[in-house]
Scaffold this motif. Structure first.
Motif, mmCIF file in Angstrom:
data_model
loop_
_atom_site.group_PDB
_atom_site.id
_atom_site.type_symbol
_atom_site.label_atom_id
_atom_site.label_comp_id
_atom_site.label_asym_id
_atom_site.label_seq_id
_atom_site.Cartn_x
_atom_site.Cartn_y
_atom_site.Cartn_z
ATOM 1 N N SER A 94 0.805 -1.225 0.000
ATOM 2 C CA SER A 94 0.000 0.000 0.000
ATOM 3 C C SER A 94 0.837 1.273 0.000
ATOM 4 N N GLY A 95 2.146 1.170 0.202
ATOM 5 C CA GLY A 95 2.908 2.391 0.462
ATOM 6 C C GLY A 95 4.148 2.580 -0.382
ATOM 7 N N THR A 96 5.263 2.820 0.314
ATOM 8 C CA THR A 96 6.508 3.183 -0.369
ATOM 9 C C THR A 96 7.175 1.995 -1.049
ATOM 10 N N GLY A 97 6.942 0.794 -0.560
ATOM 11 C CA GLY A 97 7.490 -0.383 -1.211
ATOM 12 C C GLY A 97 8.905 -0.724 -0.826
ATOM 13 N N SER A 98 9.352 -0.346 0.370
ATOM 14 C CA SER A 98 10.735 -0.683 0.755
ATOM 15 C C SER A 98 10.896 -2.196 0.918
ATOM 16 N N ASN A 99 9.900 -2.878 1.466
ATOM 17 C CA ASN A 99 9.983 -4.343 1.563
ATOM 18 C C ASN A 99 9.836 -4.994 0.185
ATOM 19 N N PHE A 100 8.992 -4.424 -0.680
ATOM 20 C CA PHE A 100 8.879 -4.917 -2.059
ATOM 21 C C PHE A 100 10.260 -4.867 -2.716
ATOM 22 N N GLU A 101 10.926 -3.729 -2.585
ATOM 23 C CA GLU A 101 12.242 -3.562 -3.205
ATOM 24 C C GLU A 101 13.276 -4.518 -2.607
ATOM 25 N N ALA A 102 13.239 -4.700 -1.301
ATOM 26 C CA ALA A 102 14.175 -5.636 -0.653
ATOM 27 C C ALA A 102 13.961 -7.053 -1.170
ATOM 28 N N ILE A 103 12.711 -7.429 -1.376
ATOM 29 C CA ILE A 103 12.401 -8.762 -1.903
ATOM 30 C C ILE A 103 12.925 -8.885 -3.334
ATOM 31 N N MET A 104 12.689 -7.861 -4.141
ATOM 32 C CA MET A 104 13.113 -7.900 -5.541
ATOM 33 C C MET A 104 14.645 -7.922 -5.658
ATOM 34 N N GLU A 105 15.339 -7.273 -4.732
ATOM 35 C CA GLU A 105 16.803 -7.200 -4.763
ATOM 36 C C GLU A 105 17.471 -8.440 -4.169
ATOM 37 N N ALA A 106 16.687 -9.316 -3.561
ATOM 38 C CA ALA A 106 17.253 -10.431 -2.793
ATOM 39 C C ALA A 106 17.850 -11.549 -3.647
ATOM 40 N N GLY A 107 17.582 -11.531 -4.934
ATOM 41 C CA GLY A 107 18.113 -12.615 -5.755
ATOM 42 C C GLY A 107 17.188 -13.817 -5.742
ATOM 43 N N ASP A 108 17.752 -15.011 -5.774
ATOM 44 C CA ASP A 108 16.949 -16.221 -5.909
ATOM 45 C C ASP A 108 16.045 -16.433 -4.696
ATOM 46 N N LEU A 109 14.745 -16.376 -4.938
ATOM 47 C CA LEU A 109 13.754 -16.528 -3.868
ATOM 48 C C LEU A 109 13.058 -17.882 -3.887
ATOM 49 N N SER A 110 13.352 -18.734 -4.832
ATOM 50 C CA SER A 110 12.631 -19.997 -5.027
ATOM 51 C C SER A 110 11.232 -19.765 -5.592
ATOM 52 N N CYS A 111 10.922 -18.521 -5.962
ATOM 53 C CA CYS A 111 9.653 -18.198 -6.611
ATOM 54 C C CYS A 111 9.882 -16.964 -7.475
ATOM 55 N N ASP A 112 8.954 -16.724 -8.384
ATOM 56 C CA ASP A 112 9.017 -15.530 -9.220
ATOM 57 C C ASP A 112 7.928 -14.568 -8.789
ATOM 58 N N ILE A 113 8.308 -13.328 -8.529
ATOM 59 C CA ILE A 113 7.329 -12.286 -8.203
ATOM 60 C C ILE A 113 6.776 -11.796 -9.536
ATOM 61 N N VAL A 114 5.519 -12.143 -9.825
ATOM 62 C CA VAL A 114 4.955 -11.845 -11.141
ATOM 63 C C VAL A 114 3.787 -10.858 -11.086
ATOM 64 N N LEU A 115 3.456 -10.370 -9.874
ATOM 65 C CA LEU A 115 2.329 -9.453 -9.754
ATOM 66 C C LEU A 115 2.438 -8.635 -8.477
ATOM 67 N N LEU A 116 2.150 -7.336 -8.603
ATOM 68 C CA LEU A 116 1.978 -6.461 -7.443
ATOM 69 C C LEU A 116 0.503 -6.091 -7.401
ATOM 70 N N ILE A 117 -0.100 -6.250 -6.229
ATOM 71 C CA ILE A 117 -1.471 -5.789 -6.001
ATOM 72 C C ILE A 117 -1.357 -4.597 -5.054
ATOM 73 N N CYS A 118 -1.950 -3.469 -5.463
ATOM 74 C CA CYS A 118 -1.861 -2.257 -4.648
ATOM 75 C C CYS A 118 -3.240 -1.617 -4.532
ATOM 76 N N ASP A 119 -3.580 -1.209 -3.314
ATOM 77 C CA ASP A 119 -4.883 -0.598 -3.038
ATOM 78 C C ASP A 119 -4.830 0.923 -2.960
ATOM 79 N N LYS A 120 -3.680 1.509 -3.295
ATOM 80 C CA LYS A 120 -3.523 2.968 -3.253
ATOM 81 C C LYS A 120 -2.997 3.432 -4.616
ATOM 82 N N PRO A 121 -3.868 4.023 -5.446
ATOM 83 C CA PRO A 121 -3.464 4.409 -6.798
ATOM 84 C C PRO A 121 -2.238 5.339 -6.885
ATOM 85 N N LYS A 122 -1.890 6.053 -5.815
ATOM 86 C CA LYS A 122 -0.738 6.961 -5.864
ATOM 87 C C LYS A 122 0.468 6.445 -5.074
#
Length: 186
Positions: free
Chosen positions: A11-39
């Motif tokens: 819903s917000g700034t995405g610091s955890n989203f970015e940390a997850i994306m930067e982490a390298g091999d996660l054993s899964c692919d992040i293929v979708l972001l769902i966000c409830d705040k258009p801005k």
């Protein structure tokens, strides 16, 4: 074997989203972001990582059940196996819980069961605790009550400010969450 697909809800700034994306091999692919705040700024971060985004405004729907049915459709279209909440500031309802039981994970900035709900860092700081931390847990129908997967402590120093405590908590979150994702998806 192909990797499982996962979605991040934020819903917000995405610091955890970015940390997850930067982490390298996660054993899964992040293929979708769902966000409830258009801005929300997490949307730009998803664009940077070329992660498709579904943005919705809950006010456009008659009920939580109505918008969660739409979310489940989007998740099924993307063949999603796991949902990771990363600063998603909504209580997950029964429609999502039933569709993804045992496969929705949240990160919370306290040592649960202490300081559930909103503003957990602020709650811990003003309670004067000497130790707080970060919890990664499965979601259930309560607020931050699901089974705990992992916790990491953060010491509150004598001259700690709220801002310095927030910084320490976020640093731990950014290390812990990708590590836990990697472990549970395997």
């Amino acid at each position: 074997m192909s990797k499982r697909n996962a979605a991040i809800f934020a819903s917000g700034t995405g610091s955890n989203f970015e940390a997850i994306m930067e982490a390298g091999d996660l054993s899964c692919d992040i293929v979708l972001l769902i966000c409830d705040k258009p801005k929300a700024t997490v949307i730009q971060k998803a664009e940077k990582y070329q992660v498709p985004t579904f943005v919705f405004n809950p006010k456009d729907y008659g009920s939580k059940e109505e918008y969660e049915k739409v979310l489940v459709e989007k998740l099924k279209e993307a063949n999603i196996s796991w949902i990771f909440l990363a600063g998603y500031m909504r209580i997950v309802g029964s429609v999502l819980l039933q569709a993804y039981e045992g496969r929705i994970v949240n990160i919370h900035p306290s040592l649960l069961p202490d300081f559930p709900g909103k503003d957990a860092i602020d709650q811990a700081y003003h309670a004067g605790v000497k130790t707080t931390g970060v919890t990664v847990h499965y979601i259930d129908s309560g607020i931050d009550t699901g089974p705990i997967i992992a916790q990491e402590k953060v010491e509150v120093e004598e001259n700690e400010t709220l801002e310095s405590l927030e910084e320490k908590i976020h640093h731990v979150e950014h290390q812990l969450y990708p590590r836990v994702i990697r472990e549970i998806v395997k």
